[in-house]
Design an enzyme around this catalytic site. Sequence first.
Site, PDB file in Angstrom:
ATOM      1  N   THR A   1      -0.521 -30.851  -5.291  1.00 27.41           N
ATOM      2  CA  THR A   1      -0.649 -29.451  -4.888  1.00 27.41           C
ATOM      3  C   THR A   1      -1.044 -28.584  -6.077  1.00 27.41           C
ATOM      4  O   THR A   1      -1.340 -29.088  -7.152  1.00 27.41           O
ATOM      5  CB  THR A   1       0.691 -28.917  -4.321  1.00 27.41           C
ATOM      6  OG1 THR A   1       1.650 -28.894  -5.374  1.00 27.41           O
ATOM      7  CG2 THR A   1       1.203 -29.766  -3.176  1.00 27.41           C
ATOM      8  N   GLY A   2      -1.010 -27.265  -5.868  1.00 28.38           N
ATOM      9  CA  GLY A   2      -1.369 -26.338  -6.927  1.00 28.38           C
ATOM     10  C   GLY A   2      -0.180 -25.838  -7.729  1.00 28.38           C
ATOM     11  O   GLY A   2      -0.348 -25.008  -8.616  1.00 28.38           O
ATOM     12  N   ASP A   3       1.032 -26.304  -7.404  1.00 28.39           N
ATOM     13  CA  ASP A   3       2.208 -25.849  -8.161  1.00 28.39           C
ATOM     14  C   ASP A   3       3.205 -27.014  -8.273  1.00 28.39           C
ATOM     15  O   ASP A   3       2.831 -28.156  -8.000  1.00 28.39           O
ATOM     16  CB  ASP A   3       2.815 -24.595  -7.504  1.00 28.39           C
ATOM     17  CG  ASP A   3       3.463 -23.664  -8.526  1.00 28.39           C
ATOM     18  OD1 ASP A   3       4.128 -24.174  -9.450  1.00 28.39           O
ATOM     19  OD2 ASP A   3       3.308 -22.433  -8.409  1.00 28.39           O
ATOM     20  N   ASP A   4       4.455 -26.723  -8.647  1.00 27.68           N
ATOM     21  CA  ASP A   4       5.421 -27.801  -8.894  1.00 27.68           C
ATOM     22  C   ASP A   4       5.511 -28.759  -7.695  1.00 27.68           C
ATOM     23  O   ASP A   4       5.533 -28.322  -6.546  1.00 27.68           O
ATOM     24  CB  ASP A   4       6.808 -27.208  -9.162  1.00 27.68           C
ATOM     25  CG  ASP A   4       6.841 -26.354 -10.428  1.00 27.68           C
ATOM     26  OD1 ASP A   4       5.912 -26.469 -11.261  1.00 27.68           O
ATOM     27  OD2 ASP A   4       7.791 -25.570 -10.575  1.00 27.68           O
TER      28      ASP A   4
ATOM     29  N   SER B   1      -0.530 -32.279 -10.390  1.00 26.64           N
ATOM     30  CA  SER B   1      -0.419 -30.818 -10.292  1.00 26.64           C
ATOM     31  C   SER B   1      -0.737 -30.180 -11.635  1.00 26.64           C
ATOM     32  O   SER B   1      -0.448 -30.755 -12.679  1.00 26.64           O
ATOM     33  CB  SER B   1       1.013 -30.437  -9.895  1.00 26.64           C
ATOM     34  OG  SER B   1       1.311 -29.102 -10.281  1.00 26.64           O
TER      35      SER B   1
END
Length: 442
Positions: free
Chosen positions: A245-248, A279
Amino acid sequence: MRLRFFTLLCLCCCWFVSSEGETVSCSNIVSSGFRSDNISIADFGGVGDGRTLNTKAFREAIYRIQRLTRVGGTLLYVPPGVYLTEPFNLTSHMTLYLAAGAVIMATQDSSNWPLIAPLPSYGRGRELPGGRYMSFMHGVGVQDVVITGENGTIDGQGDLWWNKWRQRSLQFTRPNLVEFVNCRDIIISNVIFKNSPFWNIHPVYSSNIVVRFVTILAPRDSPNTDGIDPDSSSNVCIEDSYISTGDDLVAVKSGWDEYGIAYGLPSSNITIRRVSGSSPFAGIAVGSETSGGVENVLAEHINLYKMGIGIHIKTNSGRGGFIKNITVSHVYIEEARKGIRISGDVGDHPDDKFDPSALPLVKGVTIKNVWGVKVLQAGLIQGVKNSPFTDICLYDINLRGVTEPRTPPWKCSDVSGFAHQVSPWPCSELSSNQQGSCANYS
Ligand SMILES: *[C@@H]1O[C@H](CO)[C@@H](O)[C@H](O)[C@H]1NC(C)=O
Ligand SMILES: *[C@@H]1O[C@H](CO)[C@@H](O)[C@H](O)[C@H]1NC(C)=O
Ligand SMILES: *[C@@H]1O[C@H](CO)[C@@H](O)[C@H](O)[C@H]1NC(C)=O
Ligand SMILES: *[C@@H]1O[C@H](CO)[C@@H](O)[C@H](O)[C@H]1NC(C)=O
């Protein structure tokens, strides 16, 4: 010694039975029974053509399940096809079953998306003041809910939301894909989550949550698309999943500054195992919202690729709360800006009413058996000035990389603990202090 240690561990705390030996799994945390009824979304007028709006079908089917209250609960079958719908509430004793090729797809129309109150432990929406949009699939005070099937997809169609965020034209905090508030006995398995507007899976004030065999996907540049965020929740088990994903990928949380401190509900007994992914932010994270406290986290057998930070434990002054008894082991990292970061200056504040003297307590973090390649900087461990991080233990860690010439491999401050078999050799704050309580772990 090793055997005795593990025997002792098993006797004391079955949750933490480690992967030495046979494969352990989350399967005994929530018992999932056979459902006595099976209804199909098609019986409620559901049409999987990708265009028809199925909001009424989902809400009516779930209303029916709520009424049926038959012992054993009801399975809601979603046949192959693309089912466009607005958000809906889940109810107790139900299984949402996505057949192979079934897609439940969120509408993109935020003007019709219901608003709900902020979580008390956050005091406001996470990204904007005031209320927040309800999650695409929302559970409040429910129990015995299963979301499963044959790897069908829950698609949040997040790009319109991300663009609004980029243009700063959002009025309220974006919706999660799935949220459970005050719930227990939840299983999420064999489902693909795609393009969440915001966080993907968010159990909050909940217990006995199992997430396994899931795939969570969102573009690398999508804002705030955290994978799984156990928040003020206990007995959460996440395993055998791929998250990119784009975050944690996984972030354990427990509320935000004065609101989280007042609510005071910790996250505890969190197990994360056999998770892999990629990520620009962190793989395994604790924080930064940890004002209710986080304790007893075990993450093991984690494989990370193209990461911002492999393992990130983060808090801030004004957070209060505690982070205790965190163990991360058997981690492989391939390409990362930083291998490990434990820091006391991360994250923003909900408003200016936070108490800057509410200092977090960070004690007992063990990170061991970590192997990394192409890691630009091994680690940053920076405690809080008047609340140094203690019992920080690094054991059997090897991080190789293209260290930038002017960056030291490790930077530490306001920290004490212990390091053993760590390469590159960590800062003197850790390596010279032999009194770390983590000596047990070697
Ligand atoms: C956490 O696990 C321990 C050991 O299994 C158990 O005694 C404790 O009650 C659990 N905590 C919560 C909040 O469920
Ligand atoms: C539920 O019913 C559908 C048909 O409506 C069927 O295809 C499916 O196999 C059934 N599932 C179970 C678990 O009985
Ligand atoms: C969801 O359930 C809440 C009650 O818990 C209700 O107030 C709300 O209207 C429901 N929302 C939808 C979209 O059904
Ligand atoms: C669904 O995905 C999981 C996890 O990737 C995998 O283990 C499982 O075999 C898949 N199941 C089916 C029915 O394809």
